[in-house]
Design a protein around this motif. Sequence first.
Motif, PDB file in Angstrom:
ATOM      1  N   MET A   1       0.845  -1.180   0.000  1.00 45.13           N
ATOM      2  CA  MET A   1       0.000   0.000   0.000  1.00 45.13           C
ATOM      3  C   MET A   1       0.889   1.242   0.000  1.00 45.13           C
ATOM      4  O   MET A   1       1.816   1.359   0.782  1.00 45.13           O
ATOM      5  CB  MET A   1      -0.900  -0.021   1.234  1.00 45.13           C
ATOM      6  N   GLU A   2       0.592   2.141  -0.890  1.00 48.78           N
ATOM      7  CA  GLU A   2       1.353   3.382  -1.022  1.00 48.78           C
ATOM      8  C   GLU A   2       0.903   4.399   0.021  1.00 48.78           C
ATOM      9  O   GLU A   2      -0.282   4.493   0.318  1.00 48.78           O
ATOM     10  CB  GLU A   2       1.128   3.987  -2.412  1.00 48.78           C
ATOM     11  N   PRO A   3       1.841   5.190   0.568  1.00 53.64           N
ATOM     12  CA  PRO A   3       1.421   6.251   1.493  1.00 53.64           C
ATOM     13  C   PRO A   3       0.610   7.306   0.747  1.00 53.64           C
ATOM     14  O   PRO A   3       0.837   7.554  -0.433  1.00 53.64           O
ATOM     15  CB  PRO A   3       2.736   6.834   2.007  1.00 53.64           C
ATOM     16  N   HIS A   4      -0.347   7.878   1.442  1.00 52.09           N
ATOM     17  CA  HIS A   4      -1.174   8.930   0.852  1.00 52.09           C
ATOM     18  C   HIS A   4      -0.285  10.141   0.579  1.00 52.09           C
ATOM     19  O   HIS A   4       0.384  10.633   1.488  1.00 52.09           O
ATOM     20  CB  HIS A   4      -2.306   9.297   1.816  1.00 52.09           C
ATOM     21  N   PRO A   5      -0.243  10.638  -0.663  1.00 50.30           N
ATOM     22  CA  PRO A   5       0.701  11.716  -0.995  1.00 50.30           C
ATOM     23  C   PRO A   5       0.497  12.994  -0.179  1.00 50.30           C
ATOM     24  O   PRO A   5       1.477  13.635   0.223  1.00 50.30           O
ATOM     25  CB  PRO A   5       0.471  11.969  -2.485  1.00 50.30           C
ATOM     26  N   ILE A   6      -0.745  13.359   0.097  1.00 49.50           N
ATOM     27  CA  ILE A   6      -0.993  14.577   0.865  1.00 49.50           C
ATOM     28  C   ILE A   6      -0.562  14.375   2.314  1.00 49.50           C
ATOM     29  O   ILE A   6       0.135  15.206   2.893  1.00 49.50           O
ATOM     30  CB  ILE A   6      -2.477  14.987   0.790  1.00 49.50           C
ATOM     31  N   MET A   7      -0.967  13.253   2.897  1.00 48.31           N
ATOM     32  CA  MET A   7      -0.625  13.013   4.296  1.00 48.31           C
ATOM     33  C   MET A   7       0.874  12.809   4.480  1.00 48.31           C
ATOM     34  O   MET A   7       1.436  13.186   5.500  1.00 48.31           O
ATOM     35  CB  MET A   7      -1.397  11.802   4.832  1.00 48.31           C
ATOM     36  N   TRP A   8       1.539  12.211   3.504  1.00 51.46           N
ATOM     37  CA  TRP A   8       2.981  12.036   3.575  1.00 51.46           C
ATOM     38  C   TRP A   8       3.656  13.408   3.622  1.00 51.46           C
ATOM     39  O   TRP A   8       4.568  13.630   4.417  1.00 51.46           O
ATOM     40  CB  TRP A   8       3.468  11.215   2.390  1.00 51.46           C
ATOM     41  N   ALA A   9       3.207  14.320   2.803  1.00 48.70           N
ATOM     42  CA  ALA A   9       3.790  15.669   2.783  1.00 48.70           C
ATOM     43  C   ALA A   9       3.538  16.389   4.107  1.00 48.70           C
ATOM     44  O   ALA A   9       4.427  17.084   4.620  1.00 48.70           O
ATOM     45  CB  ALA A   9       3.214  16.472   1.617  1.00 48.70           C
ATOM     46  N   VAL A  10       2.359  16.220   4.674  1.00 46.99           N
ATOM     47  CA  VAL A  10       2.031  16.863   5.952  1.00 46.99           C
ATOM     48  C   VAL A  10       2.897  16.266   7.067  1.00 46.99           C
ATOM     49  O   VAL A  10       3.460  17.007   7.886  1.00 46.99           O
ATOM     50  CB  VAL A  10       0.529  16.718   6.290  1.00 46.99           C
ATOM     51  N   ALA A  11       3.021  14.944   7.099  1.00 44.62           N
ATOM     52  CA  ALA A  11       3.843  14.301   8.128  1.00 44.62           C
ATOM     53  C   ALA A  11       5.293  14.763   8.026  1.00 44.62           C
ATOM     54  O   ALA A  11       5.943  15.043   9.046  1.00 44.62           O
ATOM     55  CB  ALA A  11       3.758  12.785   7.991  1.00 44.62           C
ATOM     56  N   ARG A  12       5.778  14.884   6.826  1.00 43.82           N
ATOM     57  CA  ARG A  12       7.157  15.361   6.625  1.00 43.82           C
ATOM     58  C   ARG A  12       7.317  16.797   7.116  1.00 43.82           C
ATOM     59  O   ARG A  12       8.294  17.131   7.780  1.00 43.82           O
ATOM     60  CB  ARG A  12       7.528  15.242   5.154  1.00 43.82           C
ATOM     61  N   GLU A  13       6.348  17.641   6.794  1.00 50.83           N
ATOM     62  CA  GLU A  13       6.391  19.032   7.255  1.00 50.83           C
ATOM     63  C   GLU A  13       6.388  19.093   8.788  1.00 50.83           C
ATOM     64  O   GLU A  13       7.155  19.844   9.383  1.00 50.83           O
ATOM     65  CB  GLU A  13       5.198  19.827   6.714  1.00 50.83           C
TER      66      GLU A  13
END
Length: 87
Positions: A1-13
């Motif tokens: 399962m791929e990480p959700h692109p929006i949530m991945w960016a938020v978690a990184r931020e």
Amino acid sequence: MEPHPIMWAVAREIWERYLAGEGPHQIAADLNRRGIPTPARQNAMELITKLQERAQEDPRHEKRLARVRQRLAKGGLWRTERIRDLI
């Protein structure tokens, strides 16, 4: 399962801001001010989109759509505890 692109960016931020010295309360307040959805809110918004499409074809989906909209209206804000869970 791929990480959700929006949530991945938020978690990184969140992680980068925390490492830069910003506290969880400030990060949560800023994400809420900017209207960044929590993972649960993002999932609910995606579910609403799917249910709207299904409800056009089959009105039985209207009740579920209404319940999801109600839950979405009650929550979905970033809390300090949620930020702490991510860091």
